[in-house]
Design an enzyme around this catalytic site. Structure first.
Site, PDB file in Angstrom:
ATOM      1  N   TYR A 152       0.875  -1.232   0.073  1.00 57.03           N
ATOM      2  CA  TYR A 152       0.174   0.011   0.022  1.00 57.03           C
ATOM      3  C   TYR A 152       0.765   1.444   0.192  1.00 57.03           C
ATOM      4  O   TYR A 152       1.484   1.514   0.898  1.00 57.03           O
ATOM      5  CB  TYR A 152      -0.879   0.070   1.231  1.00 57.03           C
ATOM      6  CG  TYR A 152      -1.851   1.135   1.322  1.00 57.03           C
ATOM      7  CD1 TYR A 152      -2.008   1.892   0.284  1.00 57.03           C
ATOM      8  CD2 TYR A 152      -2.653   1.288   2.530  1.00 57.03           C
ATOM      9  CE1 TYR A 152      -3.079   3.189   0.489  1.00 57.03           C
ATOM     10  CE2 TYR A 152      -3.591   2.109   2.795  1.00 57.03           C
ATOM     11  CZ  TYR A 152      -3.823   3.225   1.672  1.00 57.03           C
ATOM     12  OH  TYR A 152      -4.786   4.127   1.939  1.00 57.03           O
ATOM     13  N   LYS A 167      -1.124  -1.374  -4.323  1.00 58.87           N
ATOM     14  CA  LYS A 167      -2.336  -0.352  -4.318  1.00 58.87           C
ATOM     15  C   LYS A 167      -1.610   1.211  -4.300  1.00 58.87           C
ATOM     16  O   LYS A 167      -0.909   1.796  -3.443  1.00 58.87           O
ATOM     17  CB  LYS A 167      -2.935  -0.440  -2.948  1.00 58.87           C
ATOM     18  CG  LYS A 167      -4.151   0.560  -2.738  1.00 58.87           C
ATOM     19  CD  LYS A 167      -4.642   0.379  -1.171  1.00 58.87           C
ATOM     20  CE  LYS A 167      -5.836   1.755  -1.125  1.00 58.87           C
ATOM     21  NZ  LYS A 167      -6.525   1.623   0.582  1.00 58.87           N
TER      22      LYS A 167
END
Length: 301
Positions: free
Chosen positions: A136, A164
């Site tokens: 992330y 992400k």
């Protein structure tokens, strides 16, 4: 189950009672609603799930509940956001034992690590379990940027499989492909860049407003991935005022208020997040109500 890294993965909310106690029954009901709506996976304990406001045992209980609710219908991804690498490694191993299907790993919280420290953290957490990892990257919120060059260096870690990308810069998706080829599966992580992300190679999205508007989120993603851009743009333009709520410091309060207004849960957050008041509350409720009042009919896409 094997994770198919594609489609709409809600950053699911954690439901609380008015006393700010985790409401496990309401959380379970919300997750079941999302699955029945057609989402492709669940991301538990992300920013929207209030990870850093939860105690360790609460986090484990939420992941366990998500695994039970899913019952193999969709993969369950557990967010890993801890203040030290050792705690992150321990949590990764714990949720693997609880049956999670994958991890979404953040840099260590609070301390702003440099590139060498950040990559060491990701390597350690990747090696702490056998689960596939979504990295992330959210420098806007967390102050640490995992650059395409860093991802290229991390490419020898076999369980780091997805990214992400939440840098708020859609150019990053192209830079990642240029730096790493097809080594990583790319997900968008910003609601009001979802159409751009799909056009630039993201095969999935970790979404926030899906907690309130699941049908519309799924239809937008379907239209975008089918290349039906004229229809996608029309839906996107209707959706955009509330999608912007995903990009504010108070995104959790805003998304939970939206889900409550749509009948999908409570707006209660855990302090230090407080309920919205005054002009701010009226303004955000007005945006959400306008979307509800003008929502288009969802069609088979």
């Amino acid at each position: 189950m094997t994770v198919e890294w594609q489609g709409v993965f809600p950053a699911a909310t954690t439901q609380f009672t008015p006393a700010e106690v985790v409401d496990m029954d309401a959380t379970r009901a919300h997750l079941d609603m999302l699955i029945r709506a057609g989402v492709h996976g669940l991301v538990m304990l992300g920013t929207v799930g209030e990870n850093c406001s939860l105690e360790a045992e609460e986090k484990r209980a939420i992941v366990k509940a998500a695994v039970e609710v899913s019952a193999g219908r969709v993969p369950v991804i557990a967010g890993v956001a801890e203040t030290s690498t050792a705690l992150a490694c321990r949590f990764a191993a714990d949720v693997e034992a609880l049956g999670a299907d994958g991890l979404m790993v953040l840099p260590a919280m609070v301390y702003k690590s440099d590139a060498r420290e950040t990559m060491a953290h990701y390597r350690a957490v990747a090696q702490a379990s056998g689960l596939p990892v979504m990295c992330y990257n959210n420098p806007v919120t967390y102050g640490i940027d995992i650059t395409p060059e860093m991802f290229a260096e991390l490419a020898d870690e076999p369980t780091l499989v997805a990214i992400k990308e939440s840098s708020d810069d859609p150019r990053r998706l192209t830079d990642l492909v240029n730096a790493c080829g097809d080594r990583y599966v790319l997900f968008g992580g910003v609601d009001d860049l979802v159409l751009e992300s799909a056009m630039l190679g993201a095969v999935g999205t970790v979404a926030g407003l899906v907690n309130a508007f699941p049908e519309e989120t799924l239809q937008l993603w379907s239209l975008a991935t089918q290349g039906r851009y004229a229809e996608a743009r029309e839906l996107y333009r209707w959706f955009m005022p509330v999608l912007h709520l995903d990009c504010d410091t108070k995104l959790v309060q805003y998304i939970k208020l939206a889900q409550a207004m749509c009948g999908h849960g409570s707006e209660t957050c855990r302090a230090p997040r407080l309920a919205l008041e005054g002009e701010e509350r009226a303004r955000i409720m007005g945006l959400i109500q306008q979307a509800i009042d003008t929502r288009p009919g969802v069609k088979a896409a």
